[in-house]
Design an enzyme around this catalytic site. Sequence first.
Site, short mmCIF file in Angstrom:
data_model
loop_
_atom_site.label_atom_id
_atom_site.label_comp_id
_atom_site.label_asym_id
_atom_site.label_seq_id
_atom_site.Cartn_x
_atom_site.Cartn_y
_atom_site.Cartn_z
N ARG A 188 2.88 -7.10 8.91
CA ARG A 188 2.27 -5.99 9.68
C ARG A 188 2.84 -5.96 11.09
O ARG A 188 3.05 -4.89 11.67
CB ARG A 188 0.75 -6.15 9.70
CG ARG A 188 0.11 -5.84 8.34
CD ARG A 188 -1.35 -6.20 8.35
NE ARG A 188 -2.03 -5.86 7.11
CZ ARG A 188 -3.15 -6.46 6.69
NH1 ARG A 188 -3.70 -7.43 7.42
NH2 ARG A 188 -3.70 -6.11 5.56
N LYS B 285 0.83 -1.21 0.00
CA LYS B 285 0.00 0.00 0.00
C LYS B 285 0.88 1.27 0.00
O LYS B 285 2.11 1.18 0.18
CB LYS B 285 -0.92 -0.03 1.23
CG LYS B 285 -1.92 -1.20 1.20
CD LYS B 285 -2.89 -1.10 2.38
CE LYS B 285 -3.86 -2.26 2.37
NZ LYS B 285 -4.88 -2.12 3.44
N HIS C 43 -1.92 -5.48 1.51
CA HIS C 43 -3.19 -6.19 1.34
C HIS C 43 -2.88 -7.54 0.72
O HIS C 43 -1.98 -7.64 -0.13
CB HIS C 43 -4.11 -5.40 0.40
CG HIS C 43 -5.29 -6.20 -0.05
ND1 HIS C 43 -6.48 -6.23 0.64
CD2 HIS C 43 -5.45 -7.05 -1.11
CE1 HIS C 43 -7.32 -7.05 0.03
NE2 HIS C 43 -6.73 -7.56 -1.04
N GLU D 242 -9.80 -9.35 -7.64
CA GLU D 242 -8.75 -8.34 -7.46
C GLU D 242 -7.79 -8.29 -8.66
O GLU D 242 -7.42 -7.21 -9.11
CB GLU D 242 -7.99 -8.63 -6.16
CG GLU D 242 -8.86 -8.40 -4.94
CD GLU D 242 -8.29 -8.90 -3.62
OE1 GLU D 242 -9.01 -8.81 -2.62
OE2 GLU D 242 -7.14 -9.38 -3.61
N PHE E 7 -15.77 2.62 7.42
CA PHE E 7 -14.42 3.05 7.04
C PHE E 7 -14.19 3.03 5.53
O PHE E 7 -13.08 3.24 5.07
CB PHE E 7 -13.35 2.21 7.75
CG PHE E 7 -13.49 0.71 7.56
CD1 PHE E 7 -12.98 0.09 6.43
CD2 PHE E 7 -14.13 -0.06 8.51
CE1 PHE E 7 -13.10 -1.28 6.24
CE2 PHE E 7 -14.25 -1.44 8.34
CZ PHE E 7 -13.75 -2.05 7.20
N ARG F 206 -1.66 -14.87 3.76
CA ARG F 206 -2.40 -14.19 4.84
C ARG F 206 -1.67 -14.33 6.17
O ARG F 206 -1.61 -13.40 6.96
CB ARG F 206 -3.82 -14.76 4.97
CG ARG F 206 -4.68 -14.52 3.75
CD ARG F 206 -5.23 -13.14 3.65
NE ARG F 206 -6.19 -12.84 4.68
CZ ARG F 206 -6.84 -11.69 4.77
NH1 ARG F 206 -6.61 -10.72 3.89
NH2 ARG F 206 -7.70 -11.48 5.73
N TYR G 90 -12.49 -2.57 -3.48
CA TYR G 90 -12.96 -2.71 -2.11
C TYR G 90 -14.49 -2.78 -2.03
O TYR G 90 -15.05 -2.51 -0.96
CB TYR G 90 -12.46 -1.55 -1.27
CG TYR G 90 -11.00 -1.66 -0.83
CD1 TYR G 90 -10.51 -2.80 -0.17
CD2 TYR G 90 -10.10 -0.62 -1.04
CE1 TYR G 90 -9.19 -2.90 0.25
CE2 TYR G 90 -8.77 -0.71 -0.61
CZ TYR G 90 -8.33 -1.85 0.02
OH TYR G 90 -7.03 -1.95 0.46
N THR H 156 -5.24 -7.69 10.55
CA THR H 156 -5.57 -6.39 9.93
C THR H 156 -5.06 -5.21 10.76
O THR H 156 -4.51 -4.26 10.21
CB THR H 156 -7.11 -6.28 9.77
OG1 THR H 156 -7.55 -7.37 8.97
CG2 THR H 156 -7.50 -4.97 9.12
N ASN I 108 -2.00 -0.12 6.88
CA ASN I 108 -1.48 -1.39 7.40
C ASN I 108 -0.56 -2.09 6.39
O ASN I 108 -0.48 -3.31 6.33
CB ASN I 108 -2.62 -2.30 7.88
CG ASN I 108 -3.58 -2.68 6.77
OD1 ASN I 108 -3.42 -2.25 5.63
ND2 ASN I 108 -4.56 -3.50 7.08
#
Length: 133
Positions: free
Chosen positions: A103, A10, A116, A127, A58, A86, A50, A92, A113
């Site tokens: 993270r 990100k 993704h 995606e 949010f 993951r 998203y 998250t 964070n």
Amino acid sequence: MTEQSLFIVKPDGVERKIVGQIISRFENKGFRIVKLKMLTFTKEMAEEFYSIHKSKPFFGELVSFIISGRVVVAVIEGNNAIATTRLMVGSTKSFEAQPGSIRGDFGLGITDNIIHASDSKESFEKEVSVVFK
Ligand code: CMP
């Protein structure tokens, strides 16, 4: 089971110059990079990417953040790619993420964070269609 997953470094990860370290983690783990590029999301792309979170409070913040700067997107391939990616990414909420996860080692934020990763085969396919069309 060989499968593919997608991750996005990100805008905070790109800004902090940790793209190389993040990619290295996936290569060191044994994944093969199948696709890789840098881009800036448009608002339309972000809302589509998203869309599953559209009703969440949010959502606006999420879209504003992902379009705020350049990102690096990658498709990787290897054994059990979706679940393993993951695990490597961590929870998250970065401040709760396990040390050793990306993270957990690099951040404290929720919206910011760092990374993704696809959470299912269905998410992966959707995606990829948004970021590699
Ligand atoms: P990501 O893995 O990109 O998927 C959805 C994103 O929504 C998630 O990372 C977070 O950045 C964001 N998110 C999840 N929960 C919250 C929250 N409570 N407040 C703000 N952003 C959130």
